[in-house]
Design a protein around this motif. Sequence first.
Motif, mmCIF file in Angstrom:
data_model
loop_
_atom_site.group_PDB
_atom_site.id
_atom_site.type_symbol
_atom_site.label_atom_id
_atom_site.label_comp_id
_atom_site.label_asym_id
_atom_site.label_seq_id
_atom_site.Cartn_x
_atom_site.Cartn_y
_atom_site.Cartn_z
ATOM 1 N N GLY A 1 -6.764 -8.004 99.233
ATOM 2 C CA GLY A 1 -6.506 -6.556 99.312
ATOM 3 C C GLY A 1 -6.848 -5.804 98.044
ATOM 4 N N LEU B 1 -8.140 -2.199 98.058
ATOM 5 C CA LEU B 1 -7.276 -1.094 98.475
ATOM 6 C C LEU B 1 -6.504 -0.551 97.274
ATOM 7 N N GLU B 2 -6.430 0.758 97.206
ATOM 8 C CA GLU B 2 -5.683 1.357 96.097
ATOM 9 C C GLU B 2 -4.206 1.411 96.473
ATOM 10 N N ASP B 3 -3.648 0.245 96.561
ATOM 11 C CA ASP B 3 -2.264 0.133 96.997
ATOM 12 C C ASP B 3 -1.631 -0.987 96.176
ATOM 13 N N GLU B 4 -0.583 -0.662 95.486
ATOM 14 C CA GLU B 4 0.048 -1.595 94.554
ATOM 15 C C GLU B 4 0.396 -2.944 95.196
ATOM 16 N N ASP B 5 0.865 -2.857 96.436
ATOM 17 C CA ASP B 5 1.289 -4.068 97.130
ATOM 18 C C ASP B 5 0.089 -4.922 97.564
ATOM 19 N N MET B 6 -1.028 -4.277 97.855
ATOM 20 C CA MET B 6 -2.187 -4.992 98.401
ATOM 21 C C MET B 6 -3.107 -5.569 97.320
ATOM 22 N N MET C 1 1.365 -3.528 105.503
ATOM 23 C CA MET C 1 -0.095 -3.701 105.525
ATOM 24 C C MET C 1 -0.488 -5.168 105.394
ATOM 25 N N ARG C 2 0.283 -5.930 104.592
ATOM 26 C CA ARG C 2 -0.019 -7.369 104.464
ATOM 27 C C ARG C 2 0.052 -8.039 105.833
#
Length: 180
Positions: free
Chosen positions: A62, A65-70, A131-132
């Motif tokens: 991930g 993706l501009e997503d901290e979790d991904m 999302m994960r």
Amino acid sequence: MIYPITLYGNQVLRELCLDIVEGDIDVKTLSEDMFKTMHQADGIGLAAPQIGLSKRIFVVDGSLLEDEDMITFKKIFINPVILQESGDFWEFEEGCLSIPGIRGGVKRRSDIEISYFDENWTKKTETFSGMRARVIQHEYDHIEGKLFIDYLPSIKKKLIKSKLTEISKGNSEVNYKIKT
Ligand code: ZN
């Protein structure tokens, strides 16, 4: 090695994939090649049928993706089994490297429990959400012969029908190697 990505219409995308027997194939090399193939196509997930292999393995990363979790979500799943899905359904617009140019809203449950082997053949059971979980559910569908477009309402399926026919003929403008 970078593989061409199998396009919609190729029968391998509709097959129920078989478990990998430990020692039969070099899963480290295979997963490295799958990551390379996925990265050059700017994907966040790739399953073996997408490189023409009917085996139960997929990779996710991930970091695009501009997503901290991904961003930190990079894994290899070998012989995975989704043990449980729970939580509310939520909709998100999905796409697929094997179906370029088409996107559509898919409702999936928010949480999953999954067991799998990692690249060292260590068995793991973990839970994922949001999302994960969605990325895993999408890739897991691939090894079950299922595609995200299967979930679309029939009216949307009608609208994309001619586009799908073009994809199956290899008429797709993508910047990665493809295989019909
Ligand atoms: Zn896909």
